[in-house]
Design a protein around this motif. Structure first.
Motif, PDB file in Angstrom:
ATOM      1  N   VAL A   1      17.952  59.769 115.582  1.00 17.89           N
ATOM      2  CA  VAL A   1      19.181  59.011 115.802  1.00 17.89           C
ATOM      3  C   VAL A   1      19.202  57.789 114.893  1.00 17.89           C
ATOM      4  N   LEU A   2      20.336  57.544 114.269  1.00 14.44           N
ATOM      5  CA  LEU A   2      20.531  56.314 113.508  1.00 14.44           C
ATOM      6  C   LEU A   2      20.869  55.222 114.514  1.00 14.44           C
ATOM      7  N   PRO A   3      20.012  54.206 114.651  1.00 17.32           N
ATOM      8  CA  PRO A   3      20.285  53.166 115.648  1.00 17.32           C
ATOM      9  C   PRO A   3      21.626  52.484 115.392  1.00 17.32           C
ATOM     10  N   ALA A   4      22.361  52.250 116.465  1.00 12.35           N
ATOM     11  CA  ALA A   4      23.665  51.600 116.348  1.00 12.35           C
ATOM     12  C   ALA A   4      23.542  50.249 115.666  1.00 12.35           C
ATOM     13  N   GLU A   5      22.405  49.545 115.875  1.00 15.37           N
ATOM     14  CA  GLU A   5      22.199  48.233 115.255  1.00 15.37           C
ATOM     15  C   GLU A   5      22.198  48.342 113.737  1.00 15.37           C
TER      16      GLU A   5
ATOM     17  N   THR B   1      20.570  61.499 108.572  1.00 18.46           N
ATOM     18  CA  THR B   1      20.067  61.338 109.926  1.00 18.46           C
ATOM     19  C   THR B   1      19.963  62.694 110.600  1.00 18.46           C
ATOM     20  N   GLY B   2      19.644  62.645 111.849  1.00 18.93           N
ATOM     21  CA  GLY B   2      19.503  63.873 112.616  1.00 18.93           C
ATOM     22  C   GLY B   2      20.659  64.117 113.536  1.00 18.93           C
ATOM     23  N   THR B   3      20.379  64.236 114.806  1.00 18.01           N
ATOM     24  CA  THR B   3      21.347  64.755 115.751  1.00 18.01           C
ATOM     25  C   THR B   3      22.532  63.849 116.023  1.00 18.01           C
ATOM     26  N   SER B   4      22.354  62.544 116.004  1.00 19.85           N
ATOM     27  CA  SER B   4      23.508  61.673 116.227  1.00 19.85           C
ATOM     28  C   SER B   4      23.266  60.322 115.571  1.00 19.85           C
ATOM     29  N   ILE B   5      24.309  59.545 115.451  1.00 17.22           N
ATOM     30  CA  ILE B   5      24.164  58.273 114.756  1.00 17.22           C
ATOM     31  C   ILE B   5      24.490  57.072 115.607  1.00 17.22           C
ATOM     32  N   GLY B   6      24.825  57.241 116.846  1.00 14.40           N
ATOM     33  CA  GLY B   6      25.187  56.094 117.657  1.00 14.40           C
ATOM     34  C   GLY B   6      26.570  55.589 117.279  1.00 14.40           C
ATOM     35  N   THR B   7      26.864  54.377 117.622  1.00 14.83           N
ATOM     36  CA  THR B   7      28.173  53.801 117.354  1.00 14.83           C
ATOM     37  C   THR B   7      28.239  53.302 115.919  1.00 14.83           C
TER      38      THR B   7
END
Length: 181
Positions: A121-125, A140-146
């Protein structure tokens, strides 16, 4: 070289260097302009000591090497970096640490794409930086956050590159490899 504490710029790109990135380079704490070891054959991990480049403001590049392992959290301490953060075309693994959000002055390029083992996951920060960076290439992988504008992209995508510009993050370029295998 690591003990030459008054060096303010080090550009050793495209020199066919092999071996590891010496941790002693972290002693170059007065490094002010560029640190570029891109396009060599450097391998192993990125030394956490490079986080001591707290005054570096133009370029931090280790792109196009054979670096592996994870991106050290200490690189987020390079908070004065204004132009280019380049780690693309290596073999870095795991996901990006949320501490990279400390690069709040970064404005030109944030490139960590083409790292075949990078996943997660790409951290939302960190994704927040996409609002200010002209060229943003992140694999990135499965999701990237906000991401910018509160948009959310997740689920259904096994792996891809998030491509963003000044208008924000709005498209994925899928690649064939999958995460977690």
């Amino acid at each position: 070289l690591g003990y030459c504490t008054k060096i303010i710029e080090l550009d050793l790109a495209r020199n066919s260097f092999e071996g590891t990135v010496p941790s002693q380079l972290g002693y170059l704490t007065k490094m002010l302009i560029n640190f570029n070891l891109g396009s060599n054959s450097l391998e192993a991990k990125i030394p956490s000591q490079l986080g001591a480049f707290s005054k570096l403001y133009n370029t931090l590049s280790l792109a196009s090497n054979v670096l592996s392992a994870t991106v050290p959290t200490e690189l987020g301490l390079v908070s004065s970096l204004r132009n280019r953060f380049m780690l693309e075309s290596n073999f870095l693994s795991s996901s990006l640490p949320s501490e990279l959000a400390g690069m709040m002055k970064l404005g030109d390029a944030f490139h960590v794409n083409t790292n075949e083992a990078m996943c997660g996951v790409l951290p939302a920060e960190v994704a927040v930086l996409s609002r200010q960076v002209t060229s943003w290439l992140v694999q990135t992988g499965t999701s990237i956050g906000t991401v910018s504008g509160g948009k959310r992209r997740e689920g259904g995508l096994a792996s891809g590159w998030l491509v963003c510009g000044l208008e924000g993050c709005d498209r994925w370029l899928l690649r064939a490899a999958t995460c977690g295998a």
